[in-house]
Write an enzyme that holds these catalytic residues in place. Sequence first.
Site, PDB file in Angstrom:
ATOM      1  N   VAL A  22       0.866  -1.179   0.000  1.00  0.00           N
ATOM      2  CA  VAL A  22       0.000   0.000   0.000  1.00  0.00           C
ATOM      3  C   VAL A  22       0.902   1.227   0.000  1.00  0.00           C
ATOM      4  O   VAL A  22       2.059   1.169   0.413  1.00  0.00           O
ATOM      5  CB  VAL A  22      -0.973   0.035   1.210  1.00  0.00           C
ATOM      6  CG1 VAL A  22      -2.032  -1.047   1.075  1.00  0.00           C
ATOM      7  CG2 VAL A  22      -0.228  -0.081   2.523  1.00  0.00           C
ATOM      8  N   SER A  23       0.350   2.364  -0.455  1.00  0.00           N
ATOM      9  CA  SER A  23       1.172   3.561  -0.648  1.00  0.00           C
ATOM     10  C   SER A  23       1.428   4.346   0.632  1.00  0.00           C
ATOM     11  O   SER A  23       2.436   5.018   0.753  1.00  0.00           O
ATOM     12  CB  SER A  23       0.507   4.487  -1.667  1.00  0.00           C
ATOM     13  OG  SER A  23       0.366   3.810  -2.897  1.00  0.00           O
ATOM     14  N   THR A  24       0.506   4.278   1.584  1.00  0.00           N
ATOM     15  CA  THR A  24       0.676   5.059   2.811  1.00  0.00           C
ATOM     16  C   THR A  24       0.358   4.204   4.030  1.00  0.00           C
ATOM     17  O   THR A  24      -0.294   3.172   3.933  1.00  0.00           O
ATOM     18  CB  THR A  24      -0.266   6.288   2.821  1.00  0.00           C
ATOM     19  OG1 THR A  24      -1.616   5.822   2.873  1.00  0.00           O
ATOM     20  CG2 THR A  24      -0.061   7.159   1.597  1.00  0.00           C
TER      21      THR A  24
ATOM     22  N   GLN B   9      -3.383   3.347   4.707  1.00  0.00           N
ATOM     23  CA  GLN B   9      -4.075   2.291   3.972  1.00  0.00           C
ATOM     24  C   GLN B   9      -3.847   0.942   4.635  1.00  0.00           C
ATOM     25  O   GLN B   9      -2.873   0.737   5.351  1.00  0.00           O
ATOM     26  CB  GLN B   9      -3.590   2.263   2.518  1.00  0.00           C
ATOM     27  CG  GLN B   9      -3.976   3.519   1.751  1.00  0.00           C
ATOM     28  CD  GLN B   9      -3.398   3.530   0.354  1.00  0.00           C
ATOM     29  OE1 GLN B   9      -2.257   3.129   0.143  1.00  0.00           O
ATOM     30  NE2 GLN B   9      -4.185   3.992  -0.596  1.00  0.00           N
TER      31      GLN B   9
END
Length: 195
Positions: free
Chosen positions: A8-10, A13
């Site tokens: 996931v990007s962050t 998330q």
Amino acid sequence: MRIGYARVSTDDQNLDLQNDALREAGCERIFQDKVSSAKGDRPGLDRTFEELRQGDVLVVWRLDRLGRSLKELIAQAEMLAERQIGLRSITEAIDTTTSGGKLVFHIFAALAEFERNLIRERTKASLEAARSRGRKGGRRKALTKDKRRHVANLYRSRQHSIKEICDLMGVSRATVYTYVAEFANSIDGEADNEK
């Protein structure tokens, strides 16, 4: 063995959806990252590649979890193929351990190559058209030739710091060095002619 990779990007998330899908796909081990794909460091992906052995299958929830671009995905798929490791994407239903999955990836690779060739051809045609109209490539110089020579002379005089020259002439440090290099031979040549 099936080994999963989730990303996931962050930190906000959640990896649960991907992890559940990977377990359902039969993954015995799952590595993960909470980092944007734009960042170079992905320790979970590095550990995944270290863990994979010949005959294993790397499983991802979606292809964009694995790579930033089609070019990167193709390079990774080729590297996996060389190591005799399969690649499976759950969402796109691609599995390179099957002949159909290999075909899809070869089509992706061919399309990426086609796009690169089109860009190369368009760039070349644009440059040739510009040259035929008398334009040279590259961006215009920020300063006139006399001012560029003045920058080079200020630098060589060693009476001013690079920052002072940049502030005085309104150019960057890199531009100063470019102008110094541009006039290195001509100034030396003029000095030789004066002797």
